[in-house]
Design a protein around this motif. Structure first.
Motif, mmCIF file in Angstrom:
data_model
loop_
_atom_site.group_PDB
_atom_site.id
_atom_site.type_symbol
_atom_site.label_atom_id
_atom_site.label_comp_id
_atom_site.label_asym_id
_atom_site.label_seq_id
_atom_site.Cartn_x
_atom_site.Cartn_y
_atom_site.Cartn_z
ATOM 1 N N TRP A 37 -87.785 -35.066 -73.545
ATOM 2 C CA TRP A 37 -88.996 -34.284 -73.355
ATOM 3 C C TRP A 37 -89.515 -33.695 -74.669
ATOM 4 O O TRP A 37 -90.640 -33.233 -74.740
ATOM 5 C CB TRP A 37 -88.764 -33.151 -72.350
ATOM 6 N N PHE A 38 -88.691 -33.714 -75.708
ATOM 7 C CA PHE A 38 -89.072 -33.076 -76.965
ATOM 8 C C PHE A 38 -90.267 -33.763 -77.615
ATOM 9 O O PHE A 38 -91.158 -33.118 -78.156
ATOM 10 C CB PHE A 38 -87.865 -33.067 -77.909
ATOM 11 N N GLY A 39 -90.290 -35.082 -77.575
ATOM 12 C CA GLY A 39 -91.424 -35.824 -78.131
ATOM 13 C C GLY A 39 -92.711 -35.543 -77.377
ATOM 14 O O GLY A 39 -93.787 -35.432 -77.971
ATOM 15 N N TRP A 40 -92.594 -35.421 -76.046
ATOM 16 C CA TRP A 40 -93.773 -35.101 -75.236
ATOM 17 C C TRP A 40 -94.279 -33.692 -75.538
ATOM 18 O O TRP A 40 -95.487 -33.446 -75.516
ATOM 19 C CB TRP A 40 -93.460 -35.264 -73.755
ATOM 20 N N ALA A 44 -97.952 -32.816 -76.799
ATOM 21 C CA ALA A 44 -98.768 -31.867 -76.036
ATOM 22 C C ALA A 44 -99.288 -30.747 -76.926
ATOM 23 O O ALA A 44 -100.458 -30.350 -76.824
ATOM 24 C CB ALA A 44 -97.953 -31.298 -74.883
ATOM 25 N N LEU A 45 -98.434 -30.218 -77.793
ATOM 26 C CA LEU A 45 -98.872 -29.140 -78.686
ATOM 27 C C LEU A 45 -99.965 -29.618 -79.637
ATOM 28 O O LEU A 45 -100.948 -28.901 -79.875
ATOM 29 C CB LEU A 45 -97.691 -28.578 -79.463
ATOM 30 N N LEU A 46 -99.800 -30.809 -80.184
ATOM 31 C CA LEU A 46 -100.825 -31.342 -81.074
ATOM 32 C C LEU A 46 -102.128 -31.569 -80.316
ATOM 33 O O LEU A 46 -103.220 -31.267 -80.828
ATOM 34 C CB LEU A 46 -100.343 -32.641 -81.719
ATOM 35 N N GLY A 47 -102.035 -32.078 -79.087
ATOM 36 C CA GLY A 47 -103.232 -32.316 -78.289
ATOM 37 C C GLY A 47 -103.925 -31.033 -77.865
ATOM 38 O O GLY A 47 -105.154 -30.932 -77.929
ATOM 39 N N VAL A 72 -106.162 -20.001 -83.613
ATOM 40 C CA VAL A 72 -105.247 -20.282 -82.500
ATOM 41 C C VAL A 72 -104.948 -21.774 -82.424
ATOM 42 O O VAL A 72 -103.784 -22.189 -82.299
ATOM 43 C CB VAL A 72 -105.848 -19.766 -81.172
ATOM 44 N N GLY A 73 -105.973 -22.595 -82.519
ATOM 45 C CA GLY A 73 -105.782 -24.047 -82.475
ATOM 46 C C GLY A 73 -104.935 -24.548 -83.629
ATOM 47 O O GLY A 73 -104.031 -25.369 -83.439
ATOM 48 N N LEU A 74 -105.202 -24.048 -84.821
ATOM 49 C CA LEU A 74 -104.400 -24.469 -85.975
ATOM 50 C C LEU A 74 -102.964 -23.990 -85.852
ATOM 51 O O LEU A 74 -102.031 -24.677 -86.277
ATOM 52 C CB LEU A 74 -105.029 -23.945 -87.273
ATOM 53 N N VAL A 79 -97.273 -25.444 -85.001
ATOM 54 C CA VAL A 79 -96.008 -25.427 -84.259
ATOM 55 C C VAL A 79 -95.603 -26.851 -83.882
ATOM 56 O O VAL A 79 -94.426 -27.214 -83.994
ATOM 57 C CB VAL A 79 -96.122 -24.533 -83.009
ATOM 58 N N GLY A 80 -96.555 -27.676 -83.477
ATOM 59 C CA GLY A 80 -96.256 -29.073 -83.166
ATOM 60 C C GLY A 80 -95.748 -29.838 -84.367
ATOM 61 O O GLY A 80 -94.802 -30.626 -84.274
ATOM 62 N N ILE A 81 -96.332 -29.597 -85.527
ATOM 63 C CA ILE A 81 -95.878 -30.268 -86.746
ATOM 64 C C ILE A 81 -94.484 -29.794 -87.140
ATOM 65 O O ILE A 81 -93.628 -30.594 -87.541
ATOM 66 C CB ILE A 81 -96.896 -30.048 -87.886
ATOM 67 N N LEU A 82 -94.229 -28.505 -87.026
ATOM 68 C CA LEU A 82 -92.903 -27.978 -87.357
ATOM 69 C C LEU A 82 -91.834 -28.537 -86.417
ATOM 70 O O LEU A 82 -90.715 -28.833 -86.844
ATOM 71 C CB LEU A 82 -92.908 -26.447 -87.327
ATOM 72 N N LEU A 83 -92.166 -28.670 -85.140
ATOM 73 C CA LEU A 83 -91.209 -29.258 -84.207
ATOM 74 C C LEU A 83 -90.979 -30.734 -84.534
ATOM 75 O O LEU A 83 -89.881 -31.251 -84.354
ATOM 76 C CB LEU A 83 -91.704 -29.099 -82.773
#
Length: 88
Positions: A37-40, A44-47, A72-74, A79-83
């Motif tokens: 689920w981590f990739g999803w 999701a965060l990037l989207g 907020v969007g950035l 967070v998505g990039i850091l993950l």
């Protein structure tokens, strides 16, 4: 026909001397694989972050266009990039 080159190699290629230490594995190669689920979650965060930024410019959000929504969007995209850097 090619002439064999002379080298200064004493031991055959691919061998190690008896007293040489075994090669160490890098830290990046160790560890467990991430959950499926981590990739999803990353996607999701990037989207969602991208959708917040686009929605801000389309004036679909309350009080938009506002720089707060862009932040907020950035933040969500960050967070998505850091993950993504922790994904194995």
């Amino acid at each position: 026909m090619a002439r064999p080159r002379k080298t200064s190699r004493i031991t055959p290629k691919g061998t190690r001397p008896q007293n040489a230490p075994a090669p160490q594995q890098s830290a990046g190669g160790q560890g467990e694989q991430s959950a499926s689920w981590f990739g999803w979650l990353i996607a999701a965060l990037l989207g969602v972050g991208t959708a917040v930024i686009v929605s801000n410019y389309m004036s679909w959000l309350p009080g938009s266009p506002a720089s707060v929504w862009i932040a907020v969007g950035l933040g969500i995209v960050l967070v998505g990039i850091l993950l993504a850097t922790r994904w194995r």
